[in-house]
Design a protein around this motif. Structure first.
Motif: not given
Length: 272
Positions: A252-260
């Motif tokens: 989920q953290k990876m997804e957040h970073n990618i979205n950011a």
């Protein structure tokens, strides 16, 4: 769970999804005369004491020596099968402790009880099963384990983990094992994904993390149960977790970073 940019997760088996080390220790305990699991020890202790009049201290010494040999084990399948090697561990331990002639039959009896007992203790925990089930709703999952073909396939069968994976790859069945990039690229081909779309999760810096880095995977996740600091020369994982159950939070953290990052890139292109 669907992730931008991440399509697959590769999992190590031993001491990542299943606690192989603990199962091995418990199996050794069950062939010791002073352990609390006397029922499981009956055949070996009977053999060591009744057949050969070994004392309890001698029987314990044999088991301690075998445990030490397992920890230092280096197996070359081209020279010897894993069964012969491990029977030899018991044979040598008995001879080193008691002296006299080698007793291959007794060594084999001890080994097979240890092996059977260890397999009985290899389980895929219920919460791990639930996590894998949830992850597989949006990601492709692959089990990637080094080791002897027979030994690893027996573990996989014992813990009944096959239904949770889209593919299972055993290093002993391939030309090269982790950390060689070739086995990771083979896994990518099996799933129809690119290395940059994959995450490797495992407890070994030398094989799992270094291998994932060598193969150019999107991210590596090191399972460090003791949360010990790696030595300076160790490969550096992208993420560190103390339990495999922490993996969804990392994803989920990876997804957040990618979205950011996608949002930042979009704003930059708009300003241009």
């Amino acid at each position: 769970m669907g992730l931008h940019g991440v399509k697959a997760v590769f999992f190590d088996l031993d001491n990542t999804l299943i606690d192989t080390a603990a199962a091995g220790r418990r199996a050794i305990e069950e062939v010791m005369p002073l352990c609390p699991f006397r029922r499981g020890a009956a055949r070996v202790i009977s053999a060591l004491q009744a057949k050969h009049h070994y004392g309890e201290g001698e029987a314990r010494a044999v088991c301690d020596k075998v445990q030490a040999k397992l920890l230092k084990e280096c197996h070359d399948p081209a020279k010897m099968c894993i069964t012969d090697l491990r029977i030899s561990h018991w044979e040598e331990a008995i001879q080193e402790t008691i002296g006299g002639e080698a007793n291959r039959d007794l060594a084999a009896e001890c080994y097979y009880l240890w092996k059977t007992t260890r397999l009985q203790h290899l389980t895929l925990a219920e919460d791990t099963r639930a996590m894998l089930t949830e992850l597989r709703k949006g990601l492709r999952l692959l089990l990637l384990t080094n080791g002897d073909r027979q030994t690893q396939r027996e573990k996989i069968e014992a813990c009944a983990c096959q239904p949770y994976f889209d593919a299972i790859v055993v290093g002993g069945e391939q030309k090269e094992e982790k950390p060689a990039p070739s086995i990771f690229h083979y896994c990518c081909d099996l799933l129809g994904v690119q290395p940059a779309e994959c995450v490797m999760v495992g407890d070994s810096l030398d094989t799992d993390i270094q291998g994932g880095l060598n193969a150019g995977l999107k991210a590596t996740v090191w399972l460090n149960k003791a949360m010990t600091a790696p030595v300076d020369t160790s490969p550096v994982p992208h993420y560190i977790i103390s339990s495999v159950l922490d993996l969804p939070a990392v994803l989920q953290k990876m997804e957040h970073n990618i979205n950011a990052k996608l949002g930042t890139d979009h704003m930059a292109s708009s300003n241009e």
